[in-house]
Design an enzyme around this catalytic site. Structure first.
Site, PDB file in Angstrom:
ATOM      1  N   PHE A 143       0.860  -1.191   0.000  1.00 28.69           N
ATOM      2  CA  PHE A 143       0.000   0.000   0.000  1.00 28.69           C
ATOM      3  C   PHE A 143       0.890   1.233   0.000  1.00 28.69           C
ATOM      4  CE2 PHE A 143      -2.279   3.607   1.630  1.00 28.69           C
ATOM      5  CZ  PHE A 143      -3.426   3.576   0.867  1.00 28.69           C
ATOM      6  N   ASP A 228       9.256   3.013   2.014  1.00 25.79           N
ATOM      7  CA  ASP A 228       8.048   3.779   2.314  1.00 25.79           C
ATOM      8  C   ASP A 228       7.783   3.618   3.809  1.00 25.79           C
ATOM      9  OD1 ASP A 228       5.537   4.761   2.803  1.00 25.79           O
ATOM     10  OD2 ASP A 228       4.594   3.866   1.033  1.00 25.79           O
ATOM     11  N   LYS A 257       2.477  11.058   7.343  1.00 29.41           N
ATOM     12  CA  LYS A 257       1.629  10.805   8.511  1.00 29.41           C
ATOM     13  C   LYS A 257       2.111  11.519   9.793  1.00 29.41           C
ATOM     14  CE  LYS A 257      -1.095   7.071   6.797  1.00 29.41           C
ATOM     15  NZ  LYS A 257      -0.786   5.930   5.954  1.00 29.41           N
TER      16      LYS A 257
END
Ligand SMILES: *Cc1c(COP(=O)(O)O)cnc(C)c1O
Length: 399
Positions: A143, A228, A257
């Protein structure tokens, strides 16, 4: 508007908002630390933390203060001009990651897109791969976000259906298997993009030695190792970055985030000068990327991370949490896994009933891939609150 019920708010949202989410039937109108409140005054522990964007909890007082202070000075300049804090932000994030250069963006997906552009340009300019031939290896069940290029890499049909045509230049390999990466490399390969722990796939922790083996392969074969760490970065897994678990430094970090301190979308690509130096004026940008408000909250967030030793907190509280989870008796629990405060509880069946039971016991969490519940509370959740949350989780899950 105040005084509306949860039902009214949800109905309005469903009526006027696109249905690209199937949100749980809980409305959060206030948050403080690890606790949130709904319109009816019910209190919950937030054990999702906005997918790790709330590592500092809701409204960390010092981050809110830093934002307020900046709101009274200047909030947005665009990159047409310089601003005071961008240099501080880049220098500090560079020091935290051990890298020389930072490219600021806003969302995680933009960070990933930026990393893809970095890898392709590096492949062409530095490695000498013909422009148009650059290939990037990614992992099954990854993802990385929701843009067209990113969903090209996705192996989840729900994320892709009806969105073709896709982008060229990606090869998918099995996650957790370094040999698969080695086999997929050709003369046109420029990078390997991966998550050190696959979050959305269901908290999939790769076998021991995977990160180190992949590091060795990327170095030997001359391709960029791109981590990531949008979800795993900034202490979540018990190290400042999840790659550090195997003492591995990727060539490129994608971060987001938690970098925004729970207030702003702030993302960045971080690498050394020989990699990020491939960008020149006009080749990439973002109106909001690196804006003064974003820099102010990110700078404060990074200061708190180091000062309060968030990685140690995630390790200690994670161990406390897992111990409590392992004490729960339920023969439908198949596995408890994770690292630090990124924990997955896999059931032998669809977990949505358990998620609803957790909410009725005052604990917010969400299943990923049907059968796994992700628990990722704010890293700074006080021990007493964590213990109380664990009591509630036991009440909800024990059979
Ligand atoms: C959330 C996430 C993204 C995308 O971030 P957005 O801010 O939602 O665009 C990318 N990669 C990983 C690993 C993520 O968890």
């Amino acid at each position: 508007m105040t005084g509306r019920t949860s039902r009214e708010i949800i109905e309005q949202t469903e009526k006027f908002g696109a249905h690209n989410y199937h949100s749980k039937e809980v409305v959060i109108i206030k948050g403080q630390g690890a606790r949130v409140t709904d319109p009816e005054g019910r209190e919950y522990f937030d054990m999702l933390s906005a997918y790790s964007a709330l590592n500092f909890g809701h409204r960390h007082p010092e981050i809110v203060a830093a934002a307020k202070e900046q709101l009274d000075k200047v909030t947005l300049t665009s990159r047409a001009f310089h601003s005071e804090l961008l240099g501080d932000f880049c220098e500090k994030l560079g020091a935290l990651t051990g890298k020389q250069m930072v490219l600021p963006m806003n969302t995680g997906a933009e960070g990933v897109e930026t990393a893809l552009k970095t890898a392709r340009r590096w492949g062409n300019f530095v490695k000498g791969v013909k422009d148009g031939k650059q290939n990037i290896i990614c992992c099954r069940n990854n993802f990385h976000g929701r843009t067209i290029s990113i969903i090209t890499m996705s192996t989840d049909e729900t994320a892709r259906k009806g969105f073709a045509p896709f982008t060229d230049g990606f090869t998918v390999v099995d996650y957790g298997d370094p040999e698969a990466v080695e086999r997929a490399i050709t003369d046109d390969t420029v990078a390997f993009l991966f998550e050190p722990i696959q979050g959305e796939a269901g908290i999939i922790v790769p076998p021991d030695g995977y990160l180190a083996a992949v590091r060795e392969i990327c170095t030997r074969r001359g391709i960029l190792m791109i981590a990531d760490e949008v979800q795993t970065g900034f202490a979540r897994t018990g190290d400042m970055f999840a790659c550090m678990h195997e003492n591995v430094t990727p060539d490129v970090y994608v971060l987001g985030k938690a970098l925004g301190g729970g207030i702003m979308p702030v993302s960045a690509v971080v690498a050394d000068r020989d990699v990020l130096g491939v960008f020149d004026a006009g080749s990439h940008g973002s109106t909001f990327g690196g804006n003064p408000l974003a820099c102010a909250v990110a700078l404060k967030a990074m200061e708190i991370l180091v000062r309060d030793d968030y990685p140690a907190m995630a390790r200690e509280k994670g161990a406390r949490f897992v111990k409590a989870l392992r004490g729960i008796h339920n023969d439908e629990i198949k596995e408890i896994r994770g690292r630090g405060l990124l924990i997955g509880v896999e059931f032998t069946r669809d977990a949505s009933d358990y998620v609803a039971k957790l909410a009725s016991c005052g604990v917010l969490a969400k299943e990923t891939h049907e059968s796994t519940i992700r628990f990722a509370p704010p890293v700074n959740i006080p021990d007493e609150e964590l213990d109380e949350a664990c009591d509630r989780i036991r009440r909800a899950l024990e059979r």
